[in-house]
Design an enzyme around this catalytic site. Structure first.
Site, PDB file in Angstrom:
ATOM      1  N   GLU A  44       0.822  -1.215   0.000  1.00 24.79           N
ATOM      2  CA  GLU A  44       0.000   0.000   0.000  1.00 24.79           C
ATOM      3  C   GLU A  44       0.853   1.261   0.000  1.00 24.79           C
ATOM      4  OE1 GLU A  44      -2.918  -0.456   3.125  1.00 24.79           O
ATOM      5  OE2 GLU A  44      -3.875  -2.126   2.049  1.00 24.79           O
ATOM      6  N   CYS A  53      -2.421  -4.951  -5.443  1.00 20.57           N
ATOM      7  CA  CYS A  53      -2.911  -6.187  -4.825  1.00 20.57           C
ATOM      8  C   CYS A  53      -1.872  -7.300  -4.974  1.00 20.57           C
ATOM      9  CB  CYS A  53      -4.193  -6.642  -5.501  1.00 20.57           C
ATOM     10  SG  CYS A  53      -5.605  -5.563  -5.242  1.00 20.57           S
ATOM     11  N   GLU A  55      -2.271 -10.307  -6.088  1.00 17.61           N
ATOM     12  CA  GLU A  55      -2.373 -11.053  -7.347  1.00 17.61           C
ATOM     13  C   GLU A  55      -1.562 -10.364  -8.449  1.00 17.61           C
ATOM     14  OE1 GLU A  55      -4.784 -10.113  -5.269  1.00 17.61           O
ATOM     15  OE2 GLU A  55      -6.650 -11.195  -5.642  1.00 17.61           O
ATOM     16  N   CYS A  86     -10.277  -8.696  -6.522  1.00 18.50           N
ATOM     17  CA  CYS A  86     -11.000  -7.474  -6.883  1.00 18.50           C
ATOM     18  C   CYS A  86     -11.198  -7.402  -8.401  1.00 18.50           C
ATOM     19  CB  CYS A  86     -10.247  -6.242  -6.368  1.00 18.50           C
ATOM     20  SG  CYS A  86      -8.829  -5.780  -7.386  1.00 18.50           S
TER      21      CYS A  86
HETATM   22  N1  THU Z   1      -6.311  -6.872  -1.801  1.00 19.35           N
HETATM   23  C1  THU Z   1      -5.534  -7.790  -2.440  1.00 19.35           C
HETATM   24  O1  THU Z   1      -4.294  -7.712  -2.388  1.00 19.35           O
HETATM   25  N2  THU Z   1      -6.137  -8.786  -3.131  1.00 19.35           N
HETATM   26  C2  THU Z   1      -7.477  -9.012  -3.145  1.00 19.35           C
HETATM   27  O2  THU Z   1      -7.931  -9.974  -3.760  1.00 19.35           O
HETATM   28  C3  THU Z   1      -8.386  -8.114  -2.410  1.00 19.35           C
HETATM   29  C4  THU Z   1      -7.750  -6.867  -1.878  1.00 19.35           C
HETATM   30  C5  THU Z   1      -5.655  -5.822  -1.002  1.00 19.35           C
HETATM   31  C6  THU Z   1      -5.677  -4.432  -1.571  1.00 19.35           C
HETATM   32  C7  THU Z   1      -5.504  -3.611  -0.311  1.00 19.35           C
HETATM   33  O3  THU Z   1      -4.128  -3.523   0.003  1.00 19.35           O
HETATM   34  C8  THU Z   1      -6.180  -4.425   0.773  1.00 19.35           C
HETATM   35  O4  THU Z   1      -6.277  -5.741   0.267  1.00 19.35           O
HETATM   36  C9  THU Z   1      -7.549  -3.929   1.182  1.00 19.35           C
HETATM   37  O5  THU Z   1      -8.367  -3.750   0.086  1.00 19.35           O
END
Ligand code: THU
Length: 130
Positions: A44, A53, A55, A86
């Site tokens: 982040e 994310c 993935e 997401c």
């Molecule tokens: N996030 C992921 O890394 N992968 C997902 O499949 C869902 C969300 C992360 C993004 C962000 O850093 C945190 O989870 C909250 O949304």
């Protein structure tokens, strides 16, 4: 196909997450056609929308190492329920990995498997502007 090993790689990758603002740890592991595994975690930024994310970290790492063909991606979060990628990641999986198995892992290490087109039906893609 048994994805226990890939699920465990995603769970392990979660340890390296940097969820500075959400405190939500996510790990991912992508399996290539040659059976190589690349892992990723969510990272982040203070400019929240620049967050990446788990993935996409895993997929971009693999592609940057020269990989182009994929069989599966596992994603693990600290949720009782199965974590679900997401919308942005679904688009990237569809574009860069194609029709693969998506393994969604819960906090017990159990998982469910869906195909890309099940999570992103009627997808936009390069076929739409060729
Ligand atoms: N996030 C992921 O890394 N992968 C997902 O499949 C869902 C969300 C992360 C993004 C962000 O850093 C945190 O989870 C909250 O949304």
């Amino acid at each position: 196909m048994n994805y226990k090993h890939l699920a465990e790689s995603a769970i392990k990758a979660k340890q390296n997450a940097l969820p500075l603002y959400s405190n939500f740890y996510v790990g991912a592991a992508v399996l290539t056609s040659g059976d190589n595994v690349y892992t990723g975690c969510n990272i982040e930024s203070s400019s929240y929308s620049l967050t990446i994310c788990a993935e996409r970290t895993a997929i971009f790492k693999a592609i940057s190492e020269g990989e182009r063909e994929f069989k599966a991606i596992a994603v693990a979060g600290d949720m009782e329920d199965y974590i679900s990628p997401c919308g942005a990641c679904r688009q990237v999986i569809s574009d860069l990995c194609g029709e693969i198995d998506i393994i969604m892992v819960n906090s017990n290490g159990d998982y469910i498997v869906k195909k890309t087109s099940e999570l992103l039906p009627f997808a936009f893609g390069d076929k739409d502007f060729e």
